[in-house]
Design an enzyme around this catalytic site. Structure first.
Site, PDB file in Angstrom:
ATOM      1  CG  PHE A   1      -1.946  -0.872   1.239  1.00 46.91           C
ATOM      2  CD1 PHE A   1      -3.351  -0.256   0.469  1.00 46.91           C
ATOM      3  CD2 PHE A   1      -2.184  -1.927   2.071  1.00 46.91           C
ATOM      4  CE1 PHE A   1      -4.393  -1.389   0.501  1.00 46.91           C
ATOM      5  CE2 PHE A   1      -3.277  -2.820   1.867  1.00 46.91           C
ATOM      6  CZ  PHE A   1      -4.272  -2.415   0.982  1.00 46.91           C
ATOM      7  CG  ASP A   2       0.339   5.827  -1.463  1.00 50.15           C
ATOM      8  OD1 ASP A   2       1.302   6.478  -0.954  1.00 50.15           O
ATOM      9  OD2 ASP A   2      -0.642   6.660  -1.578  1.00 50.15           O
ATOM     10  CB  VAL A   3       0.235   5.305   3.824  1.00 46.68           C
ATOM     11  CG1 VAL A   3      -0.753   5.918   5.034  1.00 46.68           C
ATOM     12  CG2 VAL A   3       0.888   4.084   4.193  1.00 46.68           C
TER      13      VAL A   3
END
Length: 240
Positions: free
Chosen positions: A11-13
């Site tokens: 994931f990108d956050v």
């Protein structure tokens, strides 16, 4: 290709799980209120994206909270507004206060039952710690820009992640890179041959907001408008 083909989601956050655009707008209110003209939400976000991306290029090893202090200064200069050092520091520390999207925590708790969950984020460890408390899940791996010494979309960040996931018993074909930003994440995902899932949080808005325009649009294997929609699609696959 199906969602159930993968063992892990990377994931990108910020922009995907954390509503960084709302966090930025709130954190900059004191500054934008002093500008002698009305700034639209997208004007603010696009200016932020320009200065943030530039600063990440020139000072790739600087912690994100410290980098944002410089972004604040550059924005104040661009808009002709006086500022204090204390305001810069306060804005840099505001990342921990940025809200999670309403569906993030529940979606992550569901997905944790089916995948390893890994983070590749353009922030520092202390800022991410504050954000992670809002997400309510333990990630199996968390690789920050502070760990790597550079920021996405630099190759170095993805090289680092792909090396480190081997210690979790994973290889590139096992992961689905899940992110909002075409610039920071999906462009590099295409370059590295990663399966990718676009969480298109800005589907009802024009432009790219707080991320730079990627130029030629990257391709993607899945697209959902929210994390909740991703969960629904996974549940439908399991029922099929």
């Amino acid at each position: 290709m199906k969602l159930t083909d993968f063992k892990a989601l990377t994931f990108d956050v910020y922009g995907t799980l954390i509503d960084w655009e709302s966090g930025m707008i709130e954190g900059l209110k004191g500054l934008t209120a002093r500008v002698d003209r009305d700034l639209s939400r997208d004007e603010i976000l696009e200016a932020h994206a320009r200065h943030e991306s530039s600063q990440q290029k020139y000072t790739p090893a600087k912690k994100y909270s410290e980098l944002l202090q410089i972004v604040y200064k550059r924005l104040a200069e661009e808009w002709g507004v006086p500022f204090t050092r204390e305001e810069c520091v306060e804005y840099g520390e505001s990342v921990k206060k940025w809200p999670a999207f309403p569906d993030s925590e529940g979606a992550l708790q569901y997905l944790k039952k089916h995948y390893k969950l890994i983070v590749l984020t353009n922030t520092d460890n202390d800022s991410f710690k504050g954000s992670n408390e809002k997400l309510g899940v333990h990630f199996d791996g968390a690789y920050t820009a502070e760990d790597v010494g550079s920021y996405k979309p630099f190759d170095r960040n993805f090289d680092y992640m792909l090396e480190k996931i081997t210690s979790l018993g994973l290889q590139k074909s096992d992961i689905l890179h899940t992110a909002e930003s075409m610039f920071h994440d999906h462009g590099p995902a295409n370059k590295f041959g990663l399966a990718n899932c676009w969480i298109y949080r800005r589907h009802d808005q024009k432009g790219f907001g707080a991320t730079m325009n990627p130029g030629e649009m990257p391709t993607y294997d899945f697209r959902f408008n929210s994390m909740a929609d991703l969960v629904k699609a996974h549940q439908e696959e399991l029922r099929a």
